[in-house]
Scaffold this motif. Structure first.
Motif, PDB file in Angstrom:
ATOM      1  N   LEU A  92      43.041  30.360  40.387  1.00  0.00           N
ATOM      2  CA  LEU A  92      41.661  30.030  40.028  1.00  0.00           C
ATOM      3  C   LEU A  92      40.723  31.192  40.332  1.00  0.00           C
ATOM      4  N   GLU A  93      40.954  31.848  41.464  1.00  0.00           N
ATOM      5  CA  GLU A  93      40.126  32.996  41.827  1.00  0.00           C
ATOM      6  C   GLU A  93      40.304  34.132  40.830  1.00  0.00           C
ATOM      7  N   ARG A  94      41.547  34.380  40.415  1.00  0.00           N
ATOM      8  CA  ARG A  94      41.802  35.435  39.444  1.00  0.00           C
ATOM      9  C   ARG A  94      41.212  35.070  38.074  1.00  0.00           C
ATOM     10  N   LEU A  95      41.249  33.804  37.735  1.00  0.00           N
ATOM     11  CA  LEU A  95      40.631  33.349  36.484  1.00  0.00           C
ATOM     12  C   LEU A  95      39.153  33.731  36.482  1.00  0.00           C
ATOM     13  N   GLY A  96      38.481  33.469  37.599  1.00  0.00           N
ATOM     14  CA  GLY A  96      37.071  33.831  37.709  1.00  0.00           C
ATOM     15  C   GLY A  96      36.846  35.327  37.610  1.00  0.00           C
ATOM     16  N   ASP A  97      37.756  36.119  38.205  1.00  0.00           N
ATOM     17  CA  ASP A  97      37.633  37.576  38.115  1.00  0.00           C
ATOM     18  C   ASP A  97      37.640  38.044  36.664  1.00  0.00           C
ATOM     19  N   HIS A  98      38.541  37.476  35.863  1.00  0.00           N
ATOM     20  CA  HIS A  98      38.643  37.914  34.470  1.00  0.00           C
ATOM     21  C   HIS A  98      37.407  37.521  33.656  1.00  0.00           C
ATOM     22  N   ILE A  99      36.849  36.353  33.943  1.00  0.00           N
ATOM     23  CA  ILE A  99      35.584  35.986  33.285  1.00  0.00           C
ATOM     24  C   ILE A  99      34.503  36.996  33.660  1.00  0.00           C
ATOM     25  N   GLY A 100      34.460  37.342  34.947  1.00  0.00           N
ATOM     26  CA  GLY A 100      33.485  38.322  35.413  1.00  0.00           C
ATOM     27  C   GLY A 100      33.669  39.687  34.771  1.00  0.00           C
ATOM     28  N   HIS A 101      34.925  40.084  34.530  1.00  0.00           N
ATOM     29  CA  HIS A 101      35.181  41.378  33.896  1.00  0.00           C
ATOM     30  C   HIS A 101      34.617  41.412  32.463  1.00  0.00           C
ATOM     31  N   VAL A 102      34.774  40.309  31.733  1.00  0.00           N
ATOM     32  CA  VAL A 102      34.217  40.249  30.376  1.00  0.00           C
ATOM     33  C   VAL A 102      32.694  40.357  30.434  1.00  0.00           C
TER      34      VAL A 102
END
Length: 222
Positions: A189-199
């Motif tokens: 879940l934390e990594r999912l949030g990271d990828h949204i943040g990268h976009v």
């Protein structure tokens, strides 16, 4: 295809990828709220397959855009979209992993462990909705807000989930497999949030570059 038409098409594709990710998170959240997890992984996998197909279609549109004459702004947008595709595809991957872990974990653990998933998925859904708005409206403040939500909310809840999992492991050491699965779910879940943040960060850079170009044009005109 005219650059403006391709930009519209690519925007719609990105928004659809975000919509699919929202559907995956909604499936996870709904299953957690109802405590009914059967078929959750299958649903998430079906949505992930749609994401993979859409990723390839958008990638092809980007490559066609690179090969044709276009303005600097349009080309910058193509680059932003092209480099965001992997992140959005990874969002779907992590959502599928969480769904799979939840379905396997649910019969073997107490509701408290499962309920830890709800707050973070709610924030992740908020981030995705805000990212969709930022893309469709080219809104710089919204893109920056997505990144703050990741730092201020998702990362904090990730740490909270880890602490809760370790506490339960100390209380019930025989549940070590459940604790490991819960830790893995928290990390996904934390990594999912990271990828949204990268976009969101890529969109922010694209919008800032556009503002800088417009500022130079105005100074030349004056």
């Amino acid at each position: 295809m005219l650059p403006s038409s391709r930009t519209t098409l690519l925007t719609a594709g990105l928004l659809r990828m975000i919509s699919i990710a929202l559907e995956q998170l909604e499936a996870v959240r709904g299953a957690s709220e109802r405590a009914e997890f059967a078929g959750l992984a299958e649903t998430a996998n079906r949505l992930e397959a749609e994401t993979d197909l859409l990723e390839r279609e958008i990638e092809e549109q980007c490559l066609q855009g690179f090969a044709q004459p276009s303005g600097e702004v349009a080309c910058g947008f193509y680059v932003m979209v092209f480099r965001s595709l992997t992140h959005l595809e990874r969002v779907g991957d992590y959502a599928f992993r969480v769904a799979t872990d939840l379905e396997h974990l649910a019969p073997r653990t107490r509701s408290a462990t499962l309920q830890d998933v709800l707050p973070i998925t709610q924030h992740l859904s908020e981030m995705l909705e805000l990212l969709a708005y930022a893309i469709s409206e080219r809104d710089l403040a919204a893109a920056q807000r997505v990144q703050r939500l990741d730092f201020e909310q998702v990362d904090a809840l990730y740490e909270q989930m880890l602490r809760a999992s370790l506490t339960r492991l100390r209380e019930r050491p025989e549940d070590h497999e459940v604790a490991l699965a819960a830790n893995r779910m928290a990390r996904n879940l934390e990594r999912l949030g990271d990828h949204i943040g990268h976009v969101a960060a890529r969109l922010e850079r694209h919008l800032l570059a556009g503002e800088a170009k417009r500022g130079k044009s105005l100074r030349r005109a004056n």
